[in-house]
Design a protein around this motif. Structure first.
Motif, mmCIF file in Angstrom:
data_model
loop_
_atom_site.group_PDB
_atom_site.id
_atom_site.type_symbol
_atom_site.label_atom_id
_atom_site.label_comp_id
_atom_site.label_asym_id
_atom_site.label_seq_id
_atom_site.Cartn_x
_atom_site.Cartn_y
_atom_site.Cartn_z
ATOM 1 N N ASN A 125 0.684 -1.234 0.038
ATOM 2 C CA ASN A 125 -0.085 0.079 -0.159
ATOM 3 C C ASN A 125 0.897 1.332 0.186
ATOM 4 O O ASN A 125 0.529 2.258 -0.645
ATOM 5 N N LEU A 126 1.938 1.221 0.993
ATOM 6 C CA LEU A 126 2.966 2.344 0.738
ATOM 7 C C LEU A 126 3.248 2.681 -0.722
ATOM 8 O O LEU A 126 3.407 3.792 -1.215
ATOM 9 N N VAL A 127 4.073 1.749 -1.289
ATOM 10 C CA VAL A 127 4.502 1.787 -2.448
ATOM 11 C C VAL A 127 3.350 2.101 -3.742
ATOM 12 O O VAL A 127 3.678 3.085 -4.543
ATOM 13 N N ARG A 128 2.133 1.640 -3.439
ATOM 14 C CA ARG A 128 0.857 2.103 -4.360
ATOM 15 C C ARG A 128 0.735 3.691 -4.202
ATOM 16 O O ARG A 128 0.425 4.250 -5.184
ATOM 17 N N ALA A 129 0.646 4.065 -2.908
ATOM 18 C CA ALA A 129 0.465 5.312 -2.502
ATOM 19 C C ALA A 129 1.442 6.450 -3.252
ATOM 20 O O ALA A 129 1.442 7.475 -3.561
ATOM 21 N N THR B 4 -5.315 6.125 -2.334
ATOM 22 C CA THR B 4 -5.318 5.019 -1.553
ATOM 23 C C THR B 4 -6.568 4.291 -1.792
ATOM 24 O O THR B 4 -6.366 3.042 -1.555
ATOM 25 N N GLN B 5 -7.650 4.695 -2.485
ATOM 26 C CA GLN B 5 -8.771 3.686 -2.973
ATOM 27 C C GLN B 5 -8.728 3.513 -4.387
ATOM 28 O O GLN B 5 -9.285 2.511 -4.728
ATOM 29 N N LEU C 147 3.445 10.110 -7.405
ATOM 30 C CA LEU C 147 4.363 10.403 -8.394
ATOM 31 C C LEU C 147 3.761 10.551 -9.577
ATOM 32 O O LEU C 147 4.392 10.920 -10.622
ATOM 33 N N ARG C 148 2.701 9.805 -9.979
ATOM 34 C CA ARG C 148 1.790 10.006 -11.079
ATOM 35 C C ARG C 148 1.288 11.187 -11.406
ATOM 36 O O ARG C 148 0.853 11.589 -12.621
ATOM 37 N N GLY D 194 0.362 12.760 4.370
ATOM 38 C CA GLY D 194 1.631 12.744 5.054
ATOM 39 C C GLY D 194 2.589 12.297 4.087
ATOM 40 O O GLY D 194 3.812 12.766 3.963
ATOM 41 N N ALA D 195 2.323 11.390 3.357
ATOM 42 C CA ALA D 195 3.143 10.822 2.354
ATOM 43 C C ALA D 195 3.467 11.698 1.279
ATOM 44 O O ALA D 195 4.469 12.035 0.837
ATOM 45 N N ALA D 196 2.428 12.443 0.750
ATOM 46 C CA ALA D 196 2.562 13.402 -0.416
ATOM 47 C C ALA D 196 3.656 14.705 0.367
ATOM 48 O O ALA D 196 4.470 15.131 -0.368
#
Length: 431
Positions: free
Chosen positions: A212-216, A424-425, A221-222, A352-354
């Motif tokens: 999920n972290l890689v997917r987020a 994430t969804q 990044l896309r 947070g990730a962004a």
């Protein structure tokens, strides 16, 4: 195969903080950065002489700190999406306070660099959470205005940082000049403990799962809006970092100013940045984000180009640098609120990730610039000393900044205020 939705922990709506308290919290959290960098700059030449360090080692106290700052956000961001902003702030600020004490009493340059790295790691928690908090509480368009208010507070803190550092270094030595870092971090920690309420509405229980972290991250990044605004804030910070990393040696060693006068110049530079944040709010109300950024891009390009051309023509004095710097900082006061809020705007569930990715881009760029500055300033010093490392570096970043403002932001900036796509969804699964 359709992706599995992110698991969010049920939670009551976060307790409300008043708008004034929110801005104060943002200002203190983001103000950790200028306190950490600006306050010790007047003491950097004396610090280097006291510890018997070379110019490249002295630069490493800043560049290593910023690299640690950038890398740590890649960890703090997902952790804050999983556990909330408050526990991450408590851990980060406590660690920073310990590292600030260690820096003050370091007995060698190697020890100081290690403590500064620890400060950078801890600083990442506060600044990353500040950007995420804005997205937690506000839609993107309003977030830019709130961010500009927080950055006005950052500017006020920066105004006090360099003059304070200069005066303390002049009269009491470089160790005393580092003591305010401990005081400021303790005050910020106290504010978070007693007044800050958690802003994350729902904790993402899967935020730390590798897939999920890689997917987020891949979804972020896309997204072209992320790149447009992240590159804007990165280029703007690149110019500022060039000035911060080189100015103490340029003004004190090359142009012969005292540490106190240098601190006052930094104070005046921060005033122009504050003016930029006020201008940002007025321009946003009148023109919207994209036109505001385009106007500021013209200011940045004119500032960098005039500074660079004057230096190449042999006009190398304090005001030939500072007058363009004032204009650059006005633009910086516009670009940073728009860039930092715009980069996280499309990602309410992974703010947070962004925020972490955007912050990492800025600090990785600063680290690379620091390496270039170290070698360029050493070469300039061996040739008798000149201001070209500073002026050429800021000229370069002003060109990158204006091109980003006039192209990528104009093309992709509008979507930051569009209905958000919850990556994430909805992001497609990785192959």
């Amino acid at each position: 195969m359709s992706p599995q939705p992110a698991t969010l922990s049920p939670a009551a709506p976060p307790a409300a903080m008043s708008p004034g308290l929110t801005v104060l919290v943002l200002a203190m959290l983001m103000g950790v950065q200028p306190i950490t960098t600006d306050l010790y700059l007047p003491a950097l030449p004396a610090l280097s002489e006291s510890l018997g360090a070379s110019m490249s080692q002295a630069q490493l106290t800043l560049t290593a700190l910023l690299l640690a700052f950038g890398l740590s956000q890649m960890v703090w961001g997902p952790l804050s999406d999983r556990f909330g902003r408050r526990p991450i702030l408590l851990l980060g600020l406590s660690t920073y306070m310990v590292a600030a004490i260690g820096s003050t009493f370091a007995s060698s340059m190697e020890q100081l660099i290690l403590w500064r790295i620890a400060q950078g790691v801890a600083m990442g928690a506060g600044v990353m959470c500040a950007r995420a908090i804005v997205r937690d509480l506000y839609a993107p368009a309003e977030g830019a205005r709130v961010m500009s208010k927080g950055l006005t507070g950052l500017g006020i803190i920066a105004c006090a940082a360099a003059p304070t550092g200069g005066l303390l270094a002049d009269h009491f030595g470089w160790r005393v000049a580092l003591l305010p870092l401990t005081v400021f971090s303790a005050a910020t920690l106290a504010l978070v403990i007693w007044r800050f309420h958690e802003t994350l509405p729902q904790k993402n229980l899967q935020a730390l799962q590798p897939r999920n972290l890689v997917r987020a991250w891949a979804g972020i990044l896309r997204h072209p809006t992320f790149w447009a605004f992240s590159l804007l804030s990165t280029a703007s910070f690149g110019g500022l970092f060039t000035f911060l990393a080189s100015s103490s040696f340029i003004f004190i060693k090359v142009l012969g100013l005292s540490t106190t006068v240098y601190g006052l110049l930094m104070f005046s530079m921060s005033l122009s940045y504050i003016a930029g944040t006020f201008l940002c709010r007025r321009l946003l109300a009148a023109f919207g984000v994209r036109r505001t950024v385009a106007i500021a891009g013209a200011c940045s390009l004119f500032a960098g180009t005039s500074m660079g051309v004057l230096a190449l023509l042999g006009v190398q004095n304090t005001w030939a640098i500072m007058l363009p710097v004032y204009l650059y900082m006005v633009g910086h006061g516009v670009h940073q609120p728009c860039g930092q809020s715009g980069a996280v705007g499309p990602f309410p569930k992974t703010a947070g990730a962004a925020s972490a990715l955007s912050g990492f881009m800025m600090m990785a760029t600063a680290f690379a610039m620091g390496i270039w500055l170290g070698s360029s300033m050493a070469a300039a010093a061996s040739a008798g000393g000149n201001v070209l490392p500073l002026t050429n570096g800021m000229w370069f970043w002003s060109v990158v900044l204006s091109l980003t403002a006039w192209t990528l932001v104009q093309r992709h900036g509008k979507s930051s205020a569009a209905p958000e796509r919850l990556i994430t969804q909805d992001a497609p699964p990785l192959a």
